[in-house]
Write a protein that holds these residues in place. Structure first.
Motif, PDB file in Angstrom:
ATOM      1  N   GLY A 246      -5.637  -5.852  -2.519  1.00 19.28           N
ATOM      2  CA  GLY A 246      -4.479  -5.137  -1.973  1.00 19.28           C
ATOM      3  C   GLY A 246      -3.457  -6.060  -1.334  1.00 19.28           C
ATOM      4  N   CYS A 247      -3.932  -7.087  -0.604  1.00 18.16           N
ATOM      5  CA  CYS A 247      -2.982  -8.017   0.041  1.00 18.16           C
ATOM      6  C   CYS A 247      -2.249  -8.816  -1.029  1.00 18.16           C
TER       7      CYS A 247
ATOM      8  N   GLY B  54     -10.536  -5.745  -3.357  1.00 16.03           N
ATOM      9  CA  GLY B  54     -10.152  -6.892  -2.523  1.00 16.03           C
ATOM     10  C   GLY B  54      -8.861  -7.541  -2.988  1.00 16.03           C
TER      11      GLY B  54
ATOM     12  N   ASP C 292       0.813  -1.220   0.000  1.00 12.11           N
ATOM     13  CA  ASP C 292       0.000   0.000   0.000  1.00 12.11           C
ATOM     14  C   ASP C 292       0.847   1.271   0.000  1.00 12.11           C
TER      15      ASP C 292
HETATM   16  C1  LIG Z   1     -11.730  -1.482   4.172  1.00 11.27           C
HETATM   17  C2  LIG Z   1     -10.666  -2.274   3.494  1.00 11.27           C
HETATM   18  C3  LIG Z   1     -10.946  -3.553   3.031  1.00 11.27           C
HETATM   19  C4  LIG Z   1      -9.965  -4.299   2.391  1.00 11.27           C
HETATM   20  N1  LIG Z   1     -10.266  -5.543   1.940  1.00 11.27           N
HETATM   21  C5  LIG Z   1      -9.325  -6.265   1.320  1.00 11.27           C
HETATM   22  C6  LIG Z   1      -9.596  -7.577   0.870  1.00 11.27           C
HETATM   23  O1  LIG Z   1     -10.706  -8.085   1.015  1.00 11.27           O
HETATM   24  N2  LIG Z   1      -8.592  -8.259   0.245  1.00 11.27           N
HETATM   25  C7  LIG Z   1      -7.344  -7.722   0.069  1.00 11.27           C
HETATM   26  O2  LIG Z   1      -6.466  -8.382  -0.497  1.00 11.27           O
HETATM   27  N3  LIG Z   1      -7.063  -6.489   0.494  1.00 11.27           N
HETATM   28  C8  LIG Z   1      -8.014  -5.749   1.117  1.00 11.27           C
HETATM   29  N4  LIG Z   1      -7.719  -4.498   1.559  1.00 11.27           N
HETATM   30  C9  LIG Z   1      -6.404  -3.928   1.287  1.00 11.27           C
HETATM   31  C10 LIG Z   1      -5.343  -4.490   2.217  1.00 11.27           C
HETATM   32  O3  LIG Z   1      -5.734  -4.324   3.569  1.00 11.27           O
HETATM   33  C11 LIG Z   1      -4.038  -3.756   1.967  1.00 11.27           C
HETATM   34  O4  LIG Z   1      -3.798  -3.648   0.587  1.00 11.27           O
HETATM   35  C12 LIG Z   1      -2.877  -4.497   2.604  1.00 11.27           C
HETATM   36  O5  LIG Z   1      -3.073  -4.571   4.004  1.00 11.27           O
HETATM   37  C13 LIG Z   1      -1.569  -3.776   2.296  1.00 11.27           C
HETATM   38  O6  LIG Z   1      -0.543  -4.408   2.984  1.00 11.27           O
HETATM   39  P1  LIG Z   1       0.748  -3.583   3.385  1.00 11.27           P
HETATM   40  O7  LIG Z   1       1.609  -4.539   4.122  1.00 11.27           O
HETATM   41  O8  LIG Z   1       1.285  -2.890   2.208  1.00 11.27           O
HETATM   42  O9  LIG Z   1       0.228  -2.428   4.350  1.00 11.27           O
HETATM   43  P2  LIG Z   1      -0.429  -2.545   5.798  1.00 11.27           P
HETATM   44  O10 LIG Z   1      -1.224  -3.788   5.932  1.00 11.27           O
HETATM   45  O11 LIG Z   1      -1.105  -1.240   6.038  1.00 11.27           O
HETATM   46  O12 LIG Z   1       0.825  -2.691   6.751  1.00 11.27           O
HETATM   47  C14 LIG Z   1       1.686  -1.611   6.993  1.00 11.27           C
HETATM   48  C15 LIG Z   1       2.270  -1.821   8.369  1.00 11.27           C
HETATM   49  O13 LIG Z   1       3.282  -0.855   8.584  1.00 11.27           O
HETATM   50  C16 LIG Z   1       3.156  -0.378   9.904  1.00 11.27           C
HETATM   51  N5  LIG Z   1       3.745   0.969   9.960  1.00 11.27           N
HETATM   52  C17 LIG Z   1       3.293   2.100   9.391  1.00 11.27           C
HETATM   53  N6  LIG Z   1       4.107   3.124   9.664  1.00 11.27           N
HETATM   54  C18 LIG Z   1       5.104   2.632  10.420  1.00 11.27           C
HETATM   55  C19 LIG Z   1       6.259   3.208  11.014  1.00 11.27           C
HETATM   56  N7  LIG Z   1       6.546   4.506  10.873  1.00 11.27           N
HETATM   57  N8  LIG Z   1       7.059   2.403  11.724  1.00 11.27           N
HETATM   58  C20 LIG Z   1       6.783   1.081  11.864  1.00 11.27           C
HETATM   59  N9  LIG Z   1       5.703   0.484  11.323  1.00 11.27           N
HETATM   60  C21 LIG Z   1       4.885   1.251  10.609  1.00 11.27           C
HETATM   61  C22 LIG Z   1       1.648  -0.363  10.161  1.00 11.27           C
HETATM   62  O14 LIG Z   1       1.367  -0.359  11.542  1.00 11.27           O
HETATM   63  C23 LIG Z   1       1.230  -1.652   9.482  1.00 11.27           C
HETATM   64  O15 LIG Z   1       1.318  -2.747  10.346  1.00 11.27           O
HETATM   65  C24 LIG Z   1      -8.679  -3.741   2.214  1.00 11.27           C
HETATM   66  C25 LIG Z   1      -8.386  -2.459   2.682  1.00 11.27           C
HETATM   67  C26 LIG Z   1      -9.376  -1.721   3.311  1.00 11.27           C
HETATM   68  C27 LIG Z   1      -9.048  -0.336   3.808  1.00 11.27           C
END
Ligand SMILES: Cc1cc2nc3c(=O)[nH]c(=O)nc-3n(C[C@H](O)[C@H](O)[C@H](O)COP(=O)(O)OP(=O)(O)OC[C@H]3O[C@@H](n4cnc5c(N)ncnc54)[C@H](O)[C@@H]3O)c2cc1C
Length: 296
Positions: free
Chosen positions: A177-178, A175, A165
């Motif tokens: 993003g993961c 759905g 993200d």
């Molecule tokens: C309402 C909603 C529904 C969704 N439904 C789906 C779905 O059904 N299927 C799907 O695949 N995706 C879905 N998504 C999208 C999915 O949640 C994200 O795309 C995914 O979590 C992205 O993963 P990531 O690891 O990039 O970011 P994140 O999961 O946001 O992880 C980032 C991490 O970094 C940490 N962090 C941030 N800043 C700092 C810092 N300065 N220092 C240390 N740690 C930090 C945060 O605490 C977090 O734990 C949905 C999103 C939303 C908002």
């Protein structure tokens, strides 16, 4: 303070501070973001008996505001276990359309009012939104889903790479993003293997391969369906045709786009490419309704 590093992997999510720093410091780095689909909070509720407790469910309803206007409300149920009793229940993502009007969910400060609004919006719940759940609702700060677009996913000079993200958020709309975040990690790993760990070669290759995927995912998320009322009706008809056509002639007719996203492992750019004519048309039409277009 300062710390040395080999590579800085920004996987810090949609509000990435690393990306925001890059935006400020690198004039060539183009970035845009926008809120998507109103506001949301979480509820933990008993699932109504009409719903399969082991499946996810989407419900939509509306609240009538004092002005007579309708406020859209969505419940997205994800099964979970109660942390105290271990019993089955639902974690509900409550999403609602913007309204600052008195009597709207956004303005509600009274648990009884929220309970009545939500039970009224979803008669199928048989009044199961409790006062306690409504109080949980009021006590939370609402969050907003955000979509983002970056022109690149790396910075060569700082040896920084954006994953997940931090690079491309589609706000949960498709759905995917993961999946996209995990693919980023897999692709980066593959590239590092290809170039023998040479980071200076790997990071530009990562952007070259992943930016088209991130941009395609954004379009597939926000321009999958049209916003215009007439086109929406046509689109519903087309989706029904695609669903039936694909069932009868699977080789000749592609299923609806969302099915391709959830039921195939095709790259996002390939899915966009297979539906390009339709999606380009929808995208052009959606521009008139203010749908996010990024920085261009
Ligand atoms: C309402 C909603 C529904 C969704 N439904 C789906 C779905 O059904 N299927 C799907 O695949 N995706 C879905 N998504 C999208 C999915 O949640 C994200 O795309 C995914 O979590 C992205 O993963 P990531 O690891 O990039 O970011 P994140 O999961 O946001 O992880 C980032 C991490 O970094 C940490 N962090 C941030 N800043 C700092 C810092 N300065 N220092 C240390 N740690 C930090 C945060 O605490 C977090 O734990 C949905 C999103 C939303 C908002």
């Amino acid at each position: 303070g300062e710390r040395p590093y080999d590579v800085l992997i920004a996987s810090d999510g949609v509000n990435s501070v690393i990306r925001d720093t890059l935006v400020q410091q690198d004039p060539a780095f183009k970035f845009a973001s926008a809120p998507l689909n109103g506001t949301q909070k979480i509820l933990h509720l008993k699932m109504p008996s009409s719903l399969d407790p082991s499946a996810v469910h989407a419900m939509s309803g509306s609240v009538e505001l004092p002005s007579g206007a309708k406020q859209r409300v969505g419940f997205f149920w994800v099964p979970e276990r109660n942390r105290t009793t271990g019993g089955r229940q639902g974690c509900v993502l409550v999403n609602w359309g913007e309204s600052e009007e008195d009597g709207s969910l956004m303005k509600a400060t009274d648990a009884g009012q929220v309970r009545d609004l939500l039970n009224g919006a979803f008669p199928a719940l048989n009044g199961e939104v409790t006062l306690e759940a409504a109080q949980q609702f009021i006590d939370q700060t609402p969050s907003m889903n955000t979509v983002t677009k970056c022109s690149t996913y790396h910075n060569a000079e700082g040896r920084i790479v954006l994953l997940g993200d931090a690079a491309h958020s589609s706000g949960g709309a498709s759905g995917q993003g993961c999946n996209a975040a995990l693919q980023d990690a897999q692709v980066l790993d593959g590239i590092l293997g290809e170039v023998g760990g040479d980071l200076d070669a790997a990071l530009p290759l990562f952007s070259e391969r992943r930016v088209p995927e991130g941009h395609a995912l954004l379009d597939l998320s926000i321009n999958q369906g049209p916003k215009g009322p007439v086109l929406r009706l046509l689109f519903l008809g087309l989706s029904a045709f695609e669903t039936l056509g694909h069932r009868l002639f699977p080789k000749a007719v592609l299923p609806p786009t969302q099915n391709l996203l959830t039921q195939t492992d095709w790259d996002f750019s390939v899915i966009y490419g297979r539906k390009r004519r339709l999606l380009d048309f929808v995208k052009k039409s959606n521009r008139k309704y203010g749908v996010f277009t990024g920085y261009d």
